[in-house]
Design a protein around this motif. Structure first.
Motif, short mmCIF file in Angstrom:
data_model
loop_
_atom_site.label_atom_id
_atom_site.label_comp_id
_atom_site.label_asym_id
_atom_site.label_seq_id
_atom_site.Cartn_x
_atom_site.Cartn_y
_atom_site.Cartn_z
N ALA A 1 40.49 37.38 40.13
CA ALA A 1 40.72 36.83 41.52
C ALA A 1 39.53 37.35 42.46
N ARG A 2 39.46 38.89 42.34
CA ARG A 2 38.40 39.33 43.16
C ARG A 2 36.94 38.80 42.74
N LEU A 3 36.63 38.75 41.59
CA LEU A 3 35.17 37.93 41.17
C LEU A 3 35.16 36.62 41.54
N GLY A 4 36.30 35.95 41.64
CA GLY A 4 36.23 34.70 41.94
C GLY A 4 35.90 33.57 40.77
N GLU A 5 36.35 32.41 41.20
CA GLU A 5 36.10 31.41 40.13
C GLU A 5 34.60 31.14 39.63
N GLY A 6 34.33 30.98 38.60
CA GLY A 6 32.83 30.61 38.40
C GLY A 6 32.13 31.84 37.74
N ALA A 7 33.04 33.06 37.89
CA ALA A 7 32.41 34.29 37.45
C ALA A 7 31.99 34.18 36.13
N ARG A 8 31.09 34.81 35.48
CA ARG A 8 30.39 34.73 34.15
C ARG A 8 31.29 35.71 33.28
N LEU A 9 31.88 35.57 32.34
CA LEU A 9 32.62 36.56 31.53
C LEU A 9 32.17 36.48 30.09
N LEU A 10 32.25 37.85 29.39
CA LEU A 10 32.04 37.98 28.11
C LEU A 10 33.28 38.49 27.36
N ASP A 11 33.40 37.80 26.40
CA ASP A 11 34.90 38.46 25.30
C ASP A 11 34.06 39.13 24.06
N GLY A 12 34.10 40.28 24.09
CA GLY A 12 33.37 41.02 23.24
C GLY A 12 34.21 41.21 21.76
N GLY A 13 33.81 40.38 20.79
CA GLY A 13 34.81 40.78 19.62
C GLY A 13 36.07 39.57 19.75
N CYS A 14 35.52 38.46 19.98
CA CYS A 14 36.75 37.18 20.37
C CYS A 14 37.43 36.96 19.34
N GLY A 15 37.42 37.23 18.24
CA GLY A 15 38.34 36.93 17.05
C GLY A 15 38.45 35.47 16.93
N LEU A 16 39.75 35.11 17.05
CA LEU A 16 40.11 33.44 17.00
C LEU A 16 39.90 32.71 18.29
N GLY A 17 39.27 33.52 19.15
CA GLY A 17 38.70 32.90 20.37
C GLY A 17 39.55 32.34 21.47
N ASP A 18 40.82 32.71 21.33
CA ASP A 18 42.04 31.92 22.52
C ASP A 18 41.65 32.47 23.66
N TRP A 19 41.15 33.99 23.99
CA TRP A 19 40.90 34.28 25.41
C TRP A 19 39.61 33.46 25.89
N THR A 20 38.81 33.12 25.23
CA THR A 20 37.27 32.58 25.57
C THR A 20 37.62 31.00 25.94
N VAL A 21 38.52 30.50 25.24
CA VAL A 21 38.80 28.85 25.70
C VAL A 21 39.70 28.90 26.59
N TYR A 22 40.73 29.95 26.68
CA TYR A 22 41.65 29.73 27.89
C TYR A 22 40.81 30.12 29.34
N LEU A 23 39.90 31.17 29.33
CA LEU A 23 39.31 31.54 30.56
C LEU A 23 38.38 30.36 30.87
N THR A 24 37.59 29.94 29.90
CA THR A 24 36.52 28.83 30.22
C THR A 24 37.20 27.77 30.88
N ARG A 25 38.51 27.23 30.14
CA ARG A 25 39.06 26.17 30.67
C ARG A 25 39.86 26.29 32.06
#
Ligand SMILES: C[S@@+](CC[C@H](N)C(=O)[O-])C[C@H]1O[C@@H](n2cnc3c(N)ncnc32)[C@H](O)[C@@H]1O
Length: 267
Positions: free
Chosen positions: A55-79
């Protein structure tokens, strides 16, 4: 820091990076590949710790999921407003993710040398990955410091060297930190809270929080290793759910999570 080993029939001459890729590609294949199980993310301990910082970083902040495995976090946060790159060493898994989620960014790569531009990421999270190389966590931490922008946050979890492991190690049992004689190779490091904080500080981060998480999983594992109860038995699951709230994290937690910040540039 305590070493865990794994028995590997194909130990042969394969180097560590090739082993890690093969090992995890096999794990994800056995689990049926990416399924898009991202609805459960907001209920996770990691998410609850991370959310105020996001929330402090704010929407639109660019994130990296290092070792994303099955990708659930990447998908959830992107969407949900945070464009996230899911990076993983498993080429097959990343190819499957790319085909399944064309609206999400996935890439094959190594978190020790991502190829991303310096200072280009606002937040970097990595669950259960920094511990997989025998040379230690510093190559992962060094690269995290490089790609994060000053003031950016790092969220990292590793297996916890809890007091149960320490006691078992002292008695020569599981987690004894000794290399088993035959067919075994290094699998991962376990760290206690102070060790994780120290690794991040050595790497140049300001450490903000260090918290044991996944107590229920820790109880489940204790019941399995101590009493032979299988992970998927009803009695094991019921007992771990009932007992976990009453046992201190330092004694039983399965993972430890740290939040750290890349220092602002000095004027
Ligand atoms: C324990 S799994 C964690 C997966 C995911 N973060 C999660 O919480 O479900 C470790 C993952 O990290 C990946 N991995 C291991 N070493 C890596 C490296 N050096 N660079 C990128 N990915 C790596 C593996 O392929 C695997 O998908």
């Amino acid at each position: 820091m305590r070493k865990d080993f794994v028995i590997d029939d194909d130990a042969s001459a394969e180097d560590e990076t090739a082993f890690v890729e093969r090992y995890w590609t096999d794990v994800w294949k056995r689990e049926g590949g990416p399924k898009g199980a991202y609805d459960r993310i907001p209920r996770k301990a990691e998410y609850r710790i991370m959310a105020p910082f996001l929330a402090r970083l704010g929407e639109g902040a660019r994130l990296l999921d290092g070792g994303c495995g099955l990708g659930d976090w990447t998908v959830y946060l992107t969407r949900n407003g945070y464009p996230t790159t899911g990076l993983d060493i498993s080429r097959k898994t990343v190819a499957q993710l790319g085909a399944l989620f064309p609206d999400v960014t996935f890439a094959t790569g190594d978190i020790r040398d991502t190829g991303l531009a310096a200072d280009s990421i606002d937040g970097y999270f990595s669950w259960g990955v920094f511990e997989h190389f025998e040379a230690g966590l510093q190559p992962c931490i060094r690269e995290a410091l490089r790609v994060l922008r000053p003031g950016g946050y790092l969220f990292v979890s590793v297996p916890m060297d809890n007091l149960r492991h320490a006691a078992a190690g002292a008695l020569g049992g599981i987690g004894a930190n000794k290399e088993p004689a035959f067919g075994a190779r290094f699998y991962q490091w376990r760290l206690n809270r102070a060790e994780l904080a120290r690794e991040l500080a050595i790497g140049g981060f300001e450490v903000l929080r260090v918290k044991p998480i996944h107590k229920r999983q820790g109880v489940l594992r204790a019941l399995h290793h101590g009493l032979g109860l299988h992970y998927d038995w009803f009695v094991s699951r019921a007992l771990s759910a009932a007992l976990a709230p009453f046992i201190p994290g330092n004694l039983i937690a399965h993972m430890v999570l740290a939040v750290a910040r890349k220092p602002e540039k000095r004027q």
